[in-house]
Design an enzyme around this catalytic site. Structure first.
Site, short mmCIF file in Angstrom:
data_model
loop_
_atom_site.label_atom_id
_atom_site.label_comp_id
_atom_site.label_asym_id
_atom_site.label_seq_id
_atom_site.Cartn_x
_atom_site.Cartn_y
_atom_site.Cartn_z
CG ASP A 231 -2.34 -1.28 1.36
OD1 ASP A 231 -1.99 -1.60 0.26
OD2 ASP A 231 -2.77 -1.36 1.98
CG ASP A 386 -11.68 -1.82 -0.52
OD1 ASP A 386 -10.31 -1.97 -0.36
OD2 ASP A 386 -10.83 -0.71 -1.58
O1 1PR Z 1 -10.51 3.51 -4.93
O2 1PR Z 1 -9.13 2.66 -6.96
O3 1PR Z 1 -8.23 4.61 -5.96
O4 1PR Z 1 -8.32 2.25 -5.87
C1 1PR Z 1 -7.43 3.19 -4.70
C2 1PR Z 1 -7.27 1.34 -3.82
O5 1PR Z 1 -6.35 1.55 -2.47
C3 1PR Z 1 -8.24 -0.06 -3.03
O6 1PR Z 1 -7.21 -1.20 -4.20
C4 1PR Z 1 -8.19 0.06 -1.66
O7 1PR Z 1 -8.43 -1.04 -1.87
C5 1PR Z 1 -7.01 0.27 -1.71
N1 1PR Z 1 -7.01 1.33 -0.16
C6 1PR Z 1 -7.29 2.52 0.59
N2 1PR Z 1 -6.93 2.61 1.01
C7 1PR Z 1 -6.79 1.43 1.95
C8 1PR Z 1 -6.20 1.85 3.31
O8 1PR Z 1 -5.68 0.32 3.96
N3 1PR Z 1 -6.49 2.91 4.30
N4 1PR Z 1 -5.32 -0.10 1.10
C9 1PR Z 1 -6.63 1.19 0.67
C10 1PR Z 1 -6.10 -1.34 1.01
C11 1PR Z 1 -5.76 -3.63 1.64
C12 1PR Z 1 -5.15 -4.18 1.19
C13 1PR Z 1 -4.15 -4.86 2.00
C14 1PR Z 1 -4.82 -6.60 2.89
C15 1PR Z 1 -3.12 -7.25 3.54
N5 1PR Z 1 -5.63 -2.28 2.05
O9 1PR Z 1 -4.57 -3.56 0.11
O10 1PR Z 1 -2.76 -4.56 2.02
O11 1PR Z 1 -5.80 -5.70 3.42
O12 1PR Z 1 -3.08 -6.77 4.74
P1 1PR Z 1 -2.11 -7.63 5.85
O13 1PR Z 1 -1.82 -8.55 4.98
O14 1PR Z 1 -1.86 -6.78 6.31
O15 1PR Z 1 -4.17 -7.44 6.97
P2 1PR Z 1 -9.25 3.45 -6.92
#
Ligand code: 1PR
Length: 530
Positions: A231, A386
């Site tokens: 991320d 999400d």
């Molecule tokens: O909406 O098309 O601009 O895409 C934004 C992207 O960013 C989306 O794919 C969304 O999932 C991601 N995102 C947005 N905010 C966050 C955040 O964490 N605040 N991250 C985020 C999503 C989730 C996974 C993470 C797993 C594993 N992160 O990518 O890596 O949950 O984590 P873990 O193994 O530590 O539990 P757009």
């Protein structure tokens, strides 16, 4: 000097990078004549058969390609380029292929297997070729929905076959002409070695190669993939860093957590054996990627040293900048592909597209999913979902798709549904996860990256109930994400669900669980791995 046939389809940067990495120079085909005069020609291909043939036609490349093959000059075709050697494809009825090899390209249609095939599979080698010198039977990276069928008429061309539902042609060779369905430039060290053999020697067939098992008749099996996810966002000092949230909250004591630098971390994961690497620009919904050049830069630099598939997401949508210039979602995705992405991932915009599609009840061809899928193929379009749990006492309390849960809600509610969110979980929408993934698959998505806000960063294991709920709803590949806390959690998700891949972030970033430990445990438990 290697000549590359770049006709504007898919991720050619990776092929270019791989050739350079192996110490060779690359030049591009600029005119049809270059196809005939090239010493060694690489003919890559990603995407739709019809689009590929149309581009070759427009550029006047079809006849020179046929001529080059007739003259037995060294050529290496990759992916759709293998398919283009055949007579035609179900993907584009009525469009003629190069017609060099007798036979047709068909769509995978096995009831128990996801389509596209995305992942690492093996080869059964049918004849000797220098191109396999040093190859020890490692799995290689495939990504395709269509395959070349084996017939009596094309048997003399068959170099390798692979099993996915049924056996199909994964390598062809005659004289100096070779083509593979897998991507050598995306198949790690084993793939680079195959590519190197072509660059170095050409690929004259029928040369004895010592020590090669020939032919290996055991069916090949696709591996379950382990994906490392980064991320990425700008911290308060303006630097692009790898961060990681707890249930999507990436701040600690008010500051954005900084776990590493993206390019360096991606390289570490490649070297440690990650099957794929995903970058999510998590503030992409508010920063526009075409102006956020650092993200494109990260991709370019990563693809110079990382030879497994790269997915990138964040901010893929249409946009008008401050000067009034408009960009389509396809423009944004194309910039990512040109910078080294193999797949793009769409989050928020997929939710809006699905809502619109459900409302209109018809496809418009205008959504980001449709636009990108048509040009680059479904296999290049990942939907990052999400979802968050919403508890209810009974399925009758909501029109959404519910499940009975083993983990009741705070007030003892026995059912839940999964609400989709946009803007990194900041806004809940009136659509559930089943409705979303089904609509996206119909619009042309090729894979689902299934996060779970409740589980993200908790280290408590994947949400098995959610994953099975989604697995039942779609037949495109599914990546389980969020919650991995130990190697055992990967075993659990592969044993209890039918996902093709599992993704983790925090445990890998913090070096709590090495990737090799996960793979070793998978091997020990008999789970197919690379
Ligand atoms: O909406 O098309 O601009 O895409 C934004 C992207 O960013 C989306 O794919 C969304 O999932 C991601 N995102 C947005 N905010 C966050 C955040 O964490 N605040 N991250 C985020 C999503 C989730 C996974 C993470 C797993 C594993 N992160 O990518 O890596 O949950 O984590 P873990 O193994 O530590 O539990 P757009």
């Amino acid at each position: 000097m290697i000549t590359l046939l770049d006709y504007g389809a898919g991720n050619v940067r990776s092929v270019r990078n791989a050739i350079r990495k192996l110490g060779f120079e690359v030049r591009d085909v600029e005119r049809p004549d270059d196809i005939l005069s090239a010493e060694k020609l690489i003919f890559p291909g990603v995407g739709n058969f019809g689009v590929v043939m149309e581009r070759l036609q427009q550029k006047g490349y079809i006849e020179p390609l046929r001529q080059r093959i007739k003259e037995n000059k060294p050529l290496l075709g990759i992916c759709v380029a293998l398919q283009a050697l055949f007579e035609g494809s179900e993907e584009a009825p009525g469009v003629a292929g190069l017609g060099i090899i007798p036979g047709q390209i068909k769509r995978f249609s096995h009831p128990r297997l996801s389509v596209p095939q995305i992942g690492w599979n093996g080869l059964k080698i049918h004849k000797h070729s220098e191109i396999f010198s040093g190859y020890k039977g490692e799995k290689l990276y495939f990504v395709h929905s269509f395959y070349a069928t084996i017939t009596d008429e094309n048997r003399e061309w068959i170099l390798a076959t692979t099993d996915y539902g049924n056996e199909y042609i994964s390598g062809v060779a005659r004289g100096n002409v070779t083509a593979f369905q897998f991507h050598p430039e995306k198949s790690g060290v084993a793939g680079l070695n195959i590519l190197h053999n072509f660059l170095k020697n050409g690929a004259e067939e029928d040369q004895p190669v010592s020590g090669l098992p020939l032919p290996d008749k055991k069916p090949t099996r696709i591996a379950k993939r382990i994906i490392a996810c980064l991320d990425v966002r700008t911290n308060d000092a303006g630097d692009l860093v790898v961060t990681k949230g707890d249930q999507y909250d990436v701040r600690e004591k008010g500051a954005v957590r900084n776990l590493s630098l993206p390019v360096e971390l991606a390289r570490r994961y490649y070297e440690e054996g990650a099957d794929e690497i995903t970058f999510l620009n998590i503030t992409g919904f508010r920063d526009f990627p075409m102006q956020d050049q650092p993200m494109l830069e990260i991709l370019k630099r990563t693809s110079e040293n990382v030879f497994v598939p790269l997915t990138i997401g964040g901010g893929i949508r249409e946009f008008t900048d401050s000067e009034g210039k408009s960009y389509s979602a396809l423009d944004v995705a194309s910039a990512y592909f040109r910078s080294g992405a193999d797949k793009i991932s769409i989050g928020s915009d997929a939710v809006y597209a699905a809502e619109q599609y459900r409302h209109d009840g018809r496809k418009t061809g205008k959504t980001s999913i449709e636009q990108i899928s048509i040009v680059y193929g479904a296999q290049a379009v990942v939907i990052s979902v999400d979802p968050r749990r919403v508890y209810v006492n009974s399925p009758d309390d909501t029109p959404r798709n519910t499940i009975k849960t083993k983990y009741p809600g705070p007030k003892g509610e026995a059912y839940c549904w999964y609400q989709c969110t946009v803007k990194g979980g900041r806004e809940g929408r009136n659509i559930d996860v089943v409705e979303l993934v089904q609509a996206c698959a119909e619009l042309g998505a090729g894979e689902i990256l299934l996060n779970c806000i409740d589980k993200d960063g908790t280290n408590s294991g994947f949400d098995i109930e959610l994953i099975n709920h989604v697995r039942r709803a779609v037949s495109i590949p599914l990546i389980a994400s969020s919650g991995a806390g130990s190697s055992a959690h990967f075993i659990e998700v592969f044993a209890e669900t039918d996902v093709e891949a599992a993704l983790a972030a925090g445990i890998f970033h913090r070096k709590e669980v090495p990737l090799a430990e996960v793979k070793n445990l998978m091997r020990k438990k008999g789970i197919e791995t690379r």
